[in-house]
Design an enzyme around this catalytic site. Structure first.
Site, PDB file in Angstrom:
ATOM      1  N   GLU A 248      20.127  15.554  36.406  1.00  0.00           N
ATOM      2  CA  GLU A 248      21.538  15.300  36.726  1.00  0.00           C
ATOM      3  C   GLU A 248      21.748  15.820  38.130  1.00  0.00           C
ATOM      4  O   GLU A 248      21.658  17.028  38.366  1.00  0.00           O
ATOM      5  CB  GLU A 248      22.455  16.027  35.735  1.00  0.00           C
ATOM      6  CG  GLU A 248      22.347  15.530  34.317  1.00  0.00           C
ATOM      7  CD  GLU A 248      22.558  14.029  34.190  1.00  0.00           C
ATOM      8  OE1 GLU A 248      23.359  13.461  34.957  1.00  0.00           O
ATOM      9  OE2 GLU A 248      21.895  13.416  33.346  1.00  0.00           O
ATOM     10  N   CYS A 285      29.776  19.381  38.610  1.00  0.00           N
ATOM     11  CA  CYS A 285      29.180  18.093  38.951  1.00  0.00           C
ATOM     12  C   CYS A 285      30.180  16.967  38.746  1.00  0.00           C
ATOM     13  O   CYS A 285      29.990  15.874  39.268  1.00  0.00           O
ATOM     14  CB  CYS A 285      27.908  17.850  38.148  1.00  0.00           C
ATOM     15  SG  CYS A 285      28.081  18.186  36.404  1.00  0.00           S
TER      16      CYS A 285
END
Lengths: 490, 490
Positions: A248, A285
């Site tokens: 990720e 994120c």
């Protein structure tokens, strides 16, 4: 002997005694121990996996006070957030315990033989899934519990039947060691091999790269920067036998807000959005880094409302001095690339001030520097002349963990086009609320097209995270004893 | 203008008039046309997709006589095999039609909102899947119908909602063009855009590489050699935005035969295995290239039986002169690497004679040359001193589409270890019969660890092949109109 030092996030002072860096030989030993544990763990029933995962959750909760205090010193994220994150981490461990106990990793597709010649006739086939093997798990800086030693990657890998070797994050070394100590106690109390969960610490090719290159490692899981993740993915692909690498990476999470909703709910949405941009000092994120607004008086008013709301936010210290200075560099780059600052104050040595800037869609599309993630409380307003230009903005972003669409309540050509544009580039599309906060649930998808993740067909949060560590195998004309195992590997 | 020439497989003579090679501009135009068709096709209901796939199947069957005659000239595979392969191809198209019509691509996970704070509370989430976009599909030489223009990759991509640009294989150019002509007729009759299925032909970076690099291409699908597939995968990964690349590459498909079953059924199994090795002149990705036998008198007898049975096989001409000469090079390399030939005859200019050799497990494990795929009627017997050594042989193979285990009917430590070793390296494990012949069915898994495929979590044959072209997206707090689409993309 190489040593590593923890630091207090709020002051930058050294914290605690130096810790030994893992040696290359110790990396190899951790991978070998994980591999030795693989045979029995991959063949363990769901009840055994569930018992471990639940005991790990309980161990975190029992040591809550000490863990949160340590995490707070090392990360400055504050006890409220850290207690919530510990809750989430325990919740995830128990959720994957339930998933293992329900038999999800052992689910099979039974396909009885059909008499007659092919293509319609075929032998008896059973499709099951086998665990990949030891997983190299790279902790993130910004979630010291939920994406670290006992985070979602570890929980889902263990539930799938895979041992884990954790690469501890340098931003919370003492916490990582304390959690790892709990893990070892739990493994011992359950008579499980110590090597089922290993941990290494240190930097560069001595440690992380060596782990990914180790022949016993069967998959990688990573949460962090695009640069770091891309480098490790390249290592995973360059092995004599490439392995899947679930990374990720960076994401700028566009929020598209249509004028009609801003005209009626602008002030409220500006306040919500400002909170999301500054939450956790923007170190998520899923932090909303791009706000796409059409040219309209309601949008102009929203820019003012957002600027005011964001000016009122007081971000806390960043996770590390390196991130703090990277934030200043990032916003300077953005201004240099032509973004007009609306909010740009110096901040302190540890805590930045929120940054907000504005740019035209054409410039945003033309200049890649404006599409780079700035980790921290920063966002860029992009003004588009039309829905078509807003779609061009989404297309230029290319890949993102999330896209948020505000004002898409009605079915019309514009909203359909925006939904299409959003689903084309994101793993999660929101129609209300803000992208920060990723629910741990059955339908979650945390992972979108490059650069937001290396394997956009997979998710690192939610029930489907388990699937990353299981590979399908078809058994043809399997004997009765093997079918009686009902999907449990040998 | 560059031109391409078809050849008759049995004689090597030029066949038909030269065909124009696709220009770089035409490659770009095909990708752009596929992209233009993507919006409407990805939003098409299952009934529309099913109607196209069924009409394509019917078109193949209507033109059967001409297609099989052309394919036979270009491939030498013979009318029985080619008629069967055409049946399979039509069956696959109809199977994916049924899958689309049943709504499989539109299946959702509904996850209603749960009140309360996180981690237990969460917003309403719906997980659905969106088509990736235009797929670059690279045809295989050895299945001129089933892994070519209208093969499984095309059928599953279209069912998933993705347009396709086919790279025609140089080994059956005239057939590819004739099938492509049928496709265009069907598209026209259904008022679908011609660009929904495109085709390009030619070699090297002008054509195939340019296609994979094209920004409109969203995924690659490939069946062929490890070298070719690895090169295209590297291109897919090196794009500014990497795309998934589903490659089925080389595989040597070990068969492990235990002494007890050989003692009672050796002659019959030798005959079956010889047929599998020589079938289609050994030009199958599932051709059994390694036979692992324990040291036992029954194994010694089986070596004799297999040698005799294989000597009686009469392989037909290979697909191309290049493959014919590569076969001779391959068996020469194998002999040079220490494999003791049991059957090694010269063959004719077009048709080889079967090759069989024998080697000790230790040598097989030590020498990578002995583990290279020889495409054609070749197999290598590996003699192991124990089950443990047989497991080392499987481990050295590392990745294979299939492993076959003969004699694993009883549950004991040896058979469990062999099942474990087989599932660790293969996508399909057989307990009876031979690996050639891949059933098109729900539980099929055609794809194993590297080097047998680039994405071992996916399959290129069977119902799950569809999943390669769909990416999960979570909708959070989606409006009613969007939920009413029930998973159909906008």
């Amino acid at each position: 002997m190489k040593t590593l030092q923890s630091f207090k996030a709020r002051t930058g002072e050294p914290f605690g005694a130096p810790l030994p860096a893992t040696t290359p030989e110790q990396v190899d030993a951790a991978a070998a121990a994980a591999n030795a544990a693989f045979a029995s763990w991959s063949a363990s029933p769901g009840s055994t996996r569930a018992a471990l995962l639940r005991a790990l959750a309980a161990a975190l909760e029992t040591d809550r006070e000490g863990l949160v205090a340590l995490a707070d010193e090392e990360t400055a994220l504050g006890p409220v957030r850290l207690n919530g994150e510990l809750d989430r981490t325990a919740f995830q461990l128990r959720r994957f315990a339930d998933i293992a106990e329900r038999g999800v990793p052992f689910a099979t597709t039974n396909d009885p033989a059909v008499a007659g010649p092919p293509p319609a006739g075929h032998p008896a086939m059973v499709r099951l899934r086998v665990p990949l093997g030891p997983v190299a798990m790279f902790s993130a800086s910004n979630f010291p519990f939920a994406f670290s030693v006992l985070g979602g990657d570890t929980a889902s890998a263990l539930a799938a039947g895979c041992p884990v070797v954790v690469k501890a994050h340098s931003g919370h070394l003492l916490l990582s060691n304390r959690v790892f100590g709990l893990v070892q106690q739990v493994l011992k109390s359950q008579n499980l091999p110590a090597g089922l969960v290993g941990m290494i610490q240190g930097g560069g090719s001595d440690v992380g790269v060596r782990l990914v290159r180790h022949p016993s490692i069967a998959a990688g899981a990573f949460t962090g920067s695009t640069r770091g993740g891309a480098a490790l993915q390249a290592e995973a692909s360059a092995r004599p036998r490439p392995i899947p690498f679930y990374g990720e990476l960076g994401s700028i999470n566009p929020v598209v807000a249509l004028p009609a909703i801003l005209a009626t709910r602008g002030a409220e949405l500006a306040s919500t959005l400002a909170g999301s941009i500054a939450m956790g000092c923007g170190q998520f994120c899923t932090s909303p880094g791009v706000i796409v607004l059409l040219n309209d008086p309601a949008s102009d008013a929203f820019v003012q409302q957002l600027t005011t709301a964001l000016a009122g936010q007081k971000p806390h210290a960043m996770l590390t001095p390196g991130m703090r200075s990277a934030f200043d560099v990032g916003v300077t780059h953005m201004a240099a690339a032509g973004a007009q600052p609306l909010l740009h104050e110096a901040g302190s040595a540890e805590a930045p001030r929120p940054f907000l800037a504005q740019v035209d869609a054409a410039d945003f599309i033309a200049r890649t520097q404006l599409r780079e993630e700035v980790f921290g409380p920063s966002s860029l307003i992009v003004r588009a002349a039309s829905v078509a230009e807003a779609l061009d903005v989404l297309n230029a972003v290319g890949g993102s963990l999330t896209v948020t669409l505000w004002g898409a309540e009605d079915d019309n050509a514009d909203t359909r086009a925006l939904v299409r544009g959003a689903t084309a580039i994101a793993g999660r599309v929101l129609f209300a609320g803000v992208p920060t906060g990723v629910a741990v649930t059955a339908a979650q998808q945390h992972g979108g097209p490059w650069p937001s993740s290396t394997q956009p067909m997979s998710t690192s949060v939610g029930d489907a995270a388990l699937e990353r560590f299981l590979r399908p195998v078809a058994l043809q004309d399997a004997p009765a004893w093997l079918l009686a195992r009902k999907g449990l590997p040998c």
